[in-house]
Structures are given as structure tokens and as C-alpha cells.
Design a protein around this motif. Sequence first.
Motif, mmCIF file in Angstrom:
data_model
loop_
_atom_site.group_PDB
_atom_site.id
_atom_site.type_symbol
_atom_site.label_atom_id
_atom_site.label_comp_id
_atom_site.label_asym_id
_atom_site.label_seq_id
_atom_site.Cartn_x
_atom_site.Cartn_y
_atom_site.Cartn_z
ATOM 1 N N LEU A 1 34.630 56.401 -44.020
ATOM 2 C CA LEU A 1 35.455 55.649 -43.060
ATOM 3 C C LEU A 1 34.907 54.932 -42.269
ATOM 4 N N LYS A 2 33.373 55.250 -41.818
ATOM 5 C CA LYS A 2 32.508 54.441 -41.102
ATOM 6 C C LYS A 2 32.543 53.212 -41.558
ATOM 7 N N ILE A 3 32.117 53.041 -43.057
ATOM 8 C CA ILE A 3 31.989 51.859 -43.657
ATOM 9 C C ILE A 3 33.066 50.896 -43.536
ATOM 10 N N GLN A 4 34.136 51.546 -43.611
ATOM 11 C CA GLN A 4 35.544 50.267 -43.792
ATOM 12 C C GLN A 4 35.615 49.823 -42.467
ATOM 13 N N LEU A 5 35.118 50.617 -41.413
ATOM 14 C CA LEU A 5 35.546 49.851 -40.020
ATOM 15 C C LEU A 5 34.213 48.884 -39.614
ATOM 16 N N GLN A 6 33.094 49.278 -40.088
ATOM 17 C CA GLN A 6 31.965 48.460 -39.843
ATOM 18 C C GLN A 6 31.860 47.248 -40.561
ATOM 19 N N ASP A 7 32.436 47.157 -41.811
ATOM 20 C CA ASP A 7 32.306 46.091 -42.679
ATOM 21 C C ASP A 7 33.364 45.040 -42.486
ATOM 22 N N ALA A 8 34.503 45.515 -41.600
ATOM 23 C CA ALA A 8 35.521 44.771 -41.410
ATOM 24 C C ALA A 8 35.166 43.372 -40.775
ATOM 25 N N GLY A 9 34.138 43.227 -39.886
ATOM 26 C CA GLY A 9 33.686 42.032 -39.138
ATOM 27 C C GLY A 9 33.051 41.074 -40.140
ATOM 28 N N ARG A 10 32.520 41.793 -41.064
ATOM 29 C CA ARG A 10 31.749 40.738 -42.260
ATOM 30 C C ARG A 10 32.903 40.018 -43.002
ATOM 31 N N LEU A 11 33.768 40.539 -43.436
ATOM 32 C CA LEU A 11 34.840 40.088 -44.160
ATOM 33 C C LEU A 11 35.810 38.928 -43.427
ATOM 34 N N ALA A 12 35.999 39.404 -42.205
ATOM 35 C CA ALA A 12 36.421 38.531 -41.277
ATOM 36 C C ALA A 12 35.683 36.879 -41.081
ATOM 37 N N ALA A 13 34.273 37.305 -40.964
ATOM 38 C CA ALA A 13 33.320 36.188 -40.567
ATOM 39 C C ALA A 13 33.348 35.414 -41.982
ATOM 40 N N GLN A 14 33.448 35.987 -43.129
ATOM 41 C CA GLN A 14 33.718 35.254 -44.321
ATOM 42 C C GLN A 14 34.742 34.292 -44.726
ATOM 43 N N GLN A 15 35.767 34.857 -43.850
ATOM 44 C CA GLN A 15 37.022 33.895 -44.079
ATOM 45 C C GLN A 15 36.704 32.879 -43.246
ATOM 46 N N ARG A 16 35.979 32.803 -41.927
ATOM 47 C CA ARG A 16 35.915 31.742 -41.145
ATOM 48 C C ARG A 16 34.881 30.575 -41.509
ATOM 49 N N LYS A 17 33.919 31.072 -42.442
ATOM 50 C CA LYS A 17 33.133 30.288 -42.723
ATOM 51 C C LYS A 17 33.367 29.650 -43.880
ATOM 52 N N PRO A 18 33.317 28.166 -43.672
ATOM 53 C CA PRO A 18 33.714 27.311 -44.837
ATOM 54 C C PRO A 18 32.912 27.304 -45.947
ATOM 55 N N GLY A 19 33.568 27.385 -47.327
ATOM 56 C CA GLY A 19 33.047 27.302 -48.425
ATOM 57 C C GLY A 19 32.680 28.551 -49.046
ATOM 58 N N ILE A 20 33.015 29.777 -48.282
ATOM 59 C CA ILE A 20 32.113 31.010 -48.782
ATOM 60 C C ILE A 20 33.598 31.730 -49.508
ATOM 61 N N ILE A 21 34.405 31.727 -48.901
ATOM 62 C CA ILE A 21 35.460 32.346 -49.410
ATOM 63 C C ILE A 21 37.050 32.501 -48.780
ATOM 64 N N PRO A 22 37.991 31.895 -49.705
ATOM 65 C CA PRO A 22 39.311 31.577 -48.984
ATOM 66 C C PRO A 22 39.987 32.872 -48.552
ATOM 67 N N PRO A 23 40.767 32.729 -47.442
ATOM 68 C CA PRO A 23 41.252 33.853 -46.942
ATOM 69 C C PRO A 23 42.299 34.567 -47.732
ATOM 70 N N ASN A 24 42.948 33.863 -48.553
ATOM 71 C CA ASN A 24 43.889 34.545 -49.346
ATOM 72 C C ASN A 24 43.336 35.018 -50.757
ATOM 73 N N ARG A 25 41.917 35.077 -51.020
ATOM 74 C CA ARG A 25 41.652 35.528 -52.145
ATOM 75 C C ARG A 25 40.753 36.764 -52.042
ATOM 76 N N LEU A 26 40.879 37.221 -50.939
ATOM 77 C CA LEU A 26 40.165 38.706 -50.781
ATOM 78 C C LEU A 26 40.958 39.720 -51.265
ATOM 79 N N VAL A 27 40.096 40.722 -52.003
ATOM 80 C CA VAL A 27 40.797 41.976 -52.879
ATOM 81 C C VAL A 27 40.757 43.097 -51.773
ATOM 82 N N THR A 28 42.000 43.723 -51.730
ATOM 83 C CA THR A 28 42.142 44.938 -50.781
ATOM 84 C C THR A 28 42.695 45.935 -51.575
ATOM 85 N N THR A 29 42.386 47.246 -51.227
ATOM 86 C CA THR A 29 42.993 48.392 -51.774
ATOM 87 C C THR A 29 44.203 48.734 -51.574
ATOM 88 N N ASN A 30 44.510 48.639 -50.269
ATOM 89 C CA ASN A 30 46.152 48.920 -49.684
ATOM 90 C C ASN A 30 46.414 48.442 -48.441
#
Length: 330
Positions: free
Chosen positions: A126-155
Motif C-alpha cells: 500500500l505504501k509504494i502505491q501512494l509513494q510512487d504516485a508523485g513520480r508518475l504525475a511528474a512524468q506526465q508533466r515532463k515533456p518527451g518522457i511519457i504521454p498522459p494517455n499512455r500510462l498503464v493502470t491496474t484499476n
Amino acid sequence: MSQQISLPAKLINGGIAGIVGVTCVFPIDLAKTRLQNQRQGQQVYKSMVDCLIKTVRSEGYFGMYRGAAVNLTLVTPEKAIKLAANDFFRCHLSKDGRGLTVFREMLAGCAAGMCQVIITTPMEMLKIQLQDAGRLAAQQRKPGIIPPNRLVTTNAVLSRSYNVVPNTSPRAVSATQIARELLHSQGIQGLYKGLGATLLRDVPFSIIYFPLFANLNKLGKPSPDAAAPFYWSFISGCVAGSTAAVAVNPCDVVKTRLQSLSKGANEETYSGIIDCFSKVMKREGPSAFLKGAGCRALVIAPLFGIVQVMYFIGVGEFIMSQSSLKLISD
């Protein structure tokens, strides 16, 4: 002469030490998780300090404590089980109150590590899911790394937790909601994903830590029957904890990768421990297994140093009214 083990006092000592330690070092633990989950070509953070600075800027001060509630809730039973189990097995493995051999000390540590994963695995999950949230959000905001609509989520719940649903406002999701969704969709095994990797990390850690601490602590005793000064117990706990933490860091990287449910489009998934190890080795090289090692040492060292000081002072015994606090060595 062997000292009678008071289980409630040991549980209290471990619990208080865990809460104090987690409160002090949790931001470093958050940085460790985010650094371990970074892949080559998708780096958002350059170092622990860079990670903490960017976290405060984008998520605020309390963003560094995302997922802390899970740890603060479960660290008491986790640390209490680990430390009490080690004392229990050491007591039963000793012969007529005499000191343990190194092998028996390692055996007691191994048993303690196996006991603690009952709490550690779902807590880390549970801790890892919450801790890593900011990293994925930061990836969305950083140009050229990862488009927001291409993130793979479980549910759906996890996607809201990571704020990766396009065109929707951010919505905070608690560990309780994630746990409920995992139980609903995957059953109890959903919370225990990565159990094997957790055992692979925590059992060797305990095998290294407890014998190393016991032998380092002996060096500070003025006589065989006397207790080491509290500062020596603290230093011994820090040295033994950081050494064990760095030694098992490759297992911690594998565990973190396996337990991260939401991944970027270019972040591979793993079918198990061997698959994870081989893919990380092939794509990122041996150095990937040392990601977050410095952070982990900085987390574990004071945490276990505080634990040993709590044991030395006898906070649990004092609360149970069994003895007075030992603020100075005899």
C-alpha cells in the motif's frame, strides 16, 4: 544469568521506536521508492536531494509524507513482531543462558524475518502505491518522457491514486480504498503480491543485522555482565542497520518493482522475481540494483539505532511499571 523476556514490554519498545523512526526518516524512504522505480531514459529525479526538492515544489511539504499513514499504522506491529520474535528465538536457542554462537544468532534472525512479513508485505504494498504516485504525475508533466494517455493502470481506484486519468481533476485516494479494491478484485493475495521478494529481502536482512548488532554491542560493554552505554547501542544499531540495508538493496529494488501496480507505457511488467531480476539486469545493468541504496541506509540506520536506545532505556518496561527508566548506563 539470562534475563526474563517481557513480551508486552518488547512490543511497546519496538512499536514506539518504529513510530519515532518512521516519522523522522519517511521522506527519505519516499525518495528511495521513487528512485528505485525510475527507468533509464525516464529519469525525473537525479538524486535523493533533487527528489525531495521537486516533491516539495510540486506536492507541498506533506507530499513527502504520502503513504506515511500506512507505515505509522502498521510499523508498530511490524517492528514489534520482528524484535520480539528475535528475542524469543534467541532465548530458546541459547543453552543454559550462555551466549549464542553466530550460527544460532543468524538462525534467530532468519526466524524473526520470516515472522515479520505477515505485516510487512501488505504495508509495503500500500505504501509504494501512494509513494510512487508523485513520480508518475511528474512524468506526465515532463515533456518527451511519457504521454498522459499512455500510462498503464491496474484499476480505477489505482488510476485515481496516480492521477493519470485524462481530463479529470485530481482526486486523492487513501490506502484504505486501494486495499478495498485489491481485496475485491484479487482477494487477499492482492495485498500479498511480492511476498516472495519481501522474504528474500527481510530474511537476509535479519540474518545480517541481529548477529552484527549483537557482536558490535559486545565491544562496548565494560564487562561481560554489564550493559553497553546507550550511545554505543545507538551506534551499533546504526552501523548494523545500514550495513544490512545496503547488502539486501538488490532484493529491495526487485520487491519495489514487483509491488508497483501502475506503470508508465515504457515501463515493463514482471511475472516474478527471476523475470524482474533478469529484465533489470539486461536493460539497466548491475548498477540498477543499487538504486536507492544510500537512501535505504539513511532510513534504516537511525531507525534501528532508535530501536536499540528504546530497548536500553527500557521505555516498555517503564510503561509496564516493571522498572525505572535507565537514562544513564550503570
